[in-house]
Motif scaffolding. Structure first.
Motif, PDB file in Angstrom:
ATOM      1  N   PHE A   1      -7.217  -3.063   6.214  1.00  0.00           N
ATOM      2  CA  PHE A   1      -6.423  -2.967   7.437  1.00  0.00           C
ATOM      3  C   PHE A   1      -7.243  -2.238   8.499  1.00  0.00           C
ATOM      4  O   PHE A   1      -8.329  -1.687   8.212  1.00  0.00           O
TER       5      PHE A   1
ATOM      6  N   ASP B   1       0.869  -1.164   0.000  1.00  0.00           N
ATOM      7  CA  ASP B   1       0.000   0.000   0.000  1.00  0.00           C
ATOM      8  C   ASP B   1       0.917   1.227   0.000  1.00  0.00           C
ATOM      9  O   ASP B   1       1.587   1.516   0.994  1.00  0.00           O
TER      10      ASP B   1
ATOM     11  N   ARG C   1       1.837   1.346   7.201  1.00  0.00           N
ATOM     12  CA  ARG C   1       1.603  -0.008   6.701  1.00  0.00           C
ATOM     13  C   ARG C   1       2.944  -0.705   6.432  1.00  0.00           C
ATOM     14  O   ARG C   1       4.000  -0.060   6.341  1.00  0.00           O
TER      15      ARG C   1
END
Length: 799
Positions: A746, A707, A714
């Protein structure tokens, strides 16, 4: 006919009816367990029946028939003592096979993680299920779905590795193998362990507290369990011994009910790890008494106490009887236990098979082939300057090291052989099955410079001869595969410590050889004979001093040097990297490990294993793993400080997914079906793989996603799919990965599962660092989802 006897009704309906008939004592009997002992010793303990029987004692049985008759005898007594003839669940470990003579031994979990082969893992699960169910065992204490990020922890060999996607896919496959295999009318169930965060304990110490964040717990450590629940219908959970968020998991409603059942959708039985309920009070000092701790565990969602009654005893029964403890808590646990028994089919089929039927069910020749294949696929080639494969022109090969001449080193912790070995060790290290203690105080013959017991004795060698009489060591297998080569052997050095007394003889053997094979590593097992295993942790993750010293000395001879490493943690040695021409990681490959290694050395099999863990240079780098957060580890960033330690590199010794082949593979023609997808769409990512080398081989193609920018920090990359691709010389194949946007979900800053719009970077390669192809696509919109419904791994196929 009573409802509970009606096979046409659902297990839940039958269980509810039977529960309504039970008195308090009968209910309490269903949430406890006994060790398998001679029936006359258990008569008083099972006066109202019994919930479970631990079959660890089956390791003492000398034959298949003895184990079978023991199960039938115990089950008969338990059912006769029960007013409603309720059978007990017999449980057994299963990650490396059954603990019964004649059963198939499998390589350790880390070996099988290195295969990246879920289809094979499902077959292993099926074999374990059939062999154990033949003996009336219907609860298999496996798979191990821990995330192994710390090699100091002695149990690193049990899980599939450090990656939650790999662990989830492999664990779900094993679970399917266990639960979809019906044997003699029985339907065994898997118990995944150790929920949750077990291998991230402080200092790599077994059962120590876990400091992981809630985000890490849910996104990383819970993911393999979620995968097994979603993709395989997992029916059993065993929590870890650790404290997480300040509370023992065994007594944590937050984890056993809110997370596991309400958020993750688990609908099965939770059983305690051995002795863990007693540890809540006795070790972690939670609760004012064993009984109070026991009620806390049951109320949290802990259904059954294993392996003996400590907290779920007479005092807890009295609290239920008086109304001080809510009887609904007990009823909930008993209902789950009874429902599992009906699902398993043990009311109708409670007894072990015997005689020829038992042998025909357990002994299948193809089971041994599956074990051999698992060993073969798991062997990982870490380094090769061209010395391998051997040419068969060598006239004399020297094999040095204890693992070369003793096949017991190939059997890791939780194999049948290791469990029997532990009975003869001077000290126990397994929790819940006896007294442990300080290894330094034990009365035993020690390996010089260590607290490890010497086990190269007739007593221990006879265990191998009894359990695996046709198991060959590496010297024997090399003689078989290279009959025209003179294979010489010297012991050289021990499994640990600094003893150099064997150097002179070994150096003389090496001096007269054309090529030298060094077997390296420790002893992965149990108790005081082990250098790593359950409760056998260590601060030194490198080779023993004696082995490094020998490498330095033998290198002076100028011979080609090949290292073969046998252990539960991966090899890590500056000396080995400097002096060895080739390094093979064999892990603990079980019965066929020596044959698998010999095949690779001789070029009969092209290695296909890939590292399922990142290999640290030393313990000072820990923890180190490939999917660390942006700005961390070797992606620290130049603006923060020096990009290396003052005395070491930030980079690992070997990266996750690394593994060499004797051939070469080229990657080309990456294609993405769409440049932009919505939050509920899927995208296909494909590429071509070609074998451009001189050997047929198998490449494990790995797809990583990143990402690019997000609302929270992340990982630098995450494995999302993988595929084993067999290719003949000059053959090409197309690999297609299907990725759903929900795989990128997430926990946002409010701890809600979110698919977030933005750019996603695609990497396809041969390892996490050997990236061959790259592309990008865009997720066009944000969306909040139920975390349990997200896709957990991409699909992959060869076209």
């Amino acid at each position: 006919m009573d409802k509970y006897l009606n096979k046409e009704l659902s297990p839940k309906e039958r269980a509810a009816d039977l529960l309504s008939k039970l008195d308090l004592e009968e209910k309490m009997a269903q949430v406890v367990c006994v060790f398998a002992e001679p029936a006359d010793m258990l008569e008083n303990a099972v006066s109202n029946g019994m919930g479970q029987v631990s079959t660890l004692g089956f390791t003492k049985c000398k034959s298949m028939e003895e184990a079978a008759l023991w199960q039938r005898q115990l089950q008969t007594m338990i059912m006769e003592k029960s007013r409603y003839h309720i059978p007990a669940i017999f449980h057994m470990e299963g990650i490396c096979g059954a603990y019964v003579q004649g059963s198939t031994a499998f390589p350790s979990g880390v070996n099988r993680g290195a295969t990246f082969d879920p289809e094979l893992e499902e077959r292993i699960g099926s074999v374990v299920s059939r062999q154990e169910a033949a003996y009336g065992i219907t609860q298999v204490l496996a798979p191990v779905l821990d995330i192994a990020r710390d090699p100091r922890m002695g149990r690193q060999s049990e899980p599939y590795g450090e990656d939650p996607t790999l662990a989830g896919v492999m664990g779900a496959a094993f679970t399917r193998g266990i639960q979809q295999t019906q044997t003699a009318g029985r339907h065994p169930e898997a118990v995944a362990k150790h929920f949750l965060g077990f291998h991230s304990s402080q200092g790599g110490i077994h059962s120590a507290a876990v400091d992981s964040s809630e985000r890490q717990i849910k996104e990383i450590y819970a993911k393999p369990f979620q995968t097994a629940i979603n993709d395989a219908g997992l029916r059993g959970i065993m929590p870890c011994y650790c404290n997480v968020a300040g509370l023992p998991v065994h007594a944590s409603r937050q984890y056993l009910t809110q997370l596991l059942r309400e958020e993750m959708g688990f609908d099965g039985v939770v059983v305690s790890d051995y002795g863990a309920t007693g540890m809540v009070f006795g070790v972690q000092h939670v609760g004012e008494s064993m009984t109070e701790a026991g009620f806390m565990c049951m109320e949290a969602g802990m259904d059954t106490e294993l392996p003996v009654t400590i907290c779920y005893g007479a005092e807890l029964k009295a609290k239920f009887e008086s109304g001080e403890a809510d009887i609904a808590v007990l009823d909930r646990a008993v209902l789950r236990v009874l429902e599992a028994k009906f699902r398993m089919g043990i009311f109708e089929n409670p007894f072990s098979l015997v005689g020829e039927e038992l042998k025909k069910t357990v002994l299948h020749e193809e089971d041994e082939d599956i074990s051999m294949r698992a060993a073969q696929e798991s062997i990982t080639l870490l380094k090769n300057d061209g010395v391998l494969p051997l040419t068969e022109k060598e006239k004399k090969i020297a094999i040095i090291g204890p693992h070369g001449g003793n096949a017991r080193y190939y059997f890791g912790g939780y194999t049948h052989l290791s469990m029997v070995e532990s009975q003869f060790a001077a000290g126990n290290s397994m929790a819940g099955v006896g007294v442990g203690g300080d290894s330094a105080s034990l009365c035993m013959d020690r390996v010089p410079g260590t607290n490890v017991q010497v086990d190269e004795t007739e007593v221990f060698d006879n265990i191998l001869k009894t359990l695996e009489p046709d198991c060959k060591n590496l010297v024997e297998e090399m003689k078989d595969i290279l009959p025209n080569v003179n294979i010489c052997y010297a012991w050289g050095y021990p499994k640990a410590g600094c003893d150099e007394s064997g150097f002179v003889e070994a150096l003389q053997v090496a001096k007269n050889a054309d090529i030298v094979i060094l077997t390296l590593g420790g002893k992965n097992g149990s108790g005081s004979i082990a250098t790593m295993g359950e409760g056998v942790d260590g601060t030194n993750i490198n080779l023993p001093a004696c082995q490094d010293a020998f490498i330095v000395e033998v290198a002076k001879l100028g011979k080609p040097l090949i290292g073969v490493h046998f252990d539960g943690r991966p090899i890590s040695s500056d000396v080995a990297d400097k002096y060895l021409n080739a390094i093979i990681e064999a892990w603990t490959p079980a019965k066929y490990g020596a044959r698998a290694v010999a095949n690779i050395l001789a070029g009969k099999y092209n290695p296909t294993g890939k590292l399922p863990v990142t290999v640290a240079r030393n313990a000072g780098q820990l923890p180190i793993y490939y999917n660390h957060l942006n700005g961390s580890s070797w992606h620290q960033g130049m603006s923060v400080g020096f990009t290396e330690y003052v005395d070491e590199s930030h980079l690992p010794r070997y990266c996750f997914g690394h593994g060499l082949s004797y051939t070469d593979f080229t990657y080309s023609d990456i294609r993405i079906s769409k440049k932009e997808i919505s939050a509920d769409e899927e995208i296909d990512i494909s590429c071509m793989i070609k074998n451009t080398g001189a050997y047929d081989g198998v490449e494990v193609v790995q797809l990583y996603l990143q990402d690019a920018f997000a609302s929270v920090t992340r990982p630098v990359k995450e494995l999302h799919a993988f595929k084993r691709v067999p290719l003949k010389v000059q053959e090409s194949k197309k690999v297609v990965f299907s990725i759903h946007a929900s795989q990128l979900a997430f926990l946002d800053s409010n701890m809600k599962w979110k698919i977030e719009k933005g750019s996603i970077h695609v990497q396809i390669g041969s390892s996490s660092e050997d990236i061959r192809l790259e592309e990008d696509f865009l997720i066009s919109d944000d969306r909040y989802i139920d975390g349990r419904t997200r896709r957990l791994c991409g699909k992959a196929e060869i076209k």
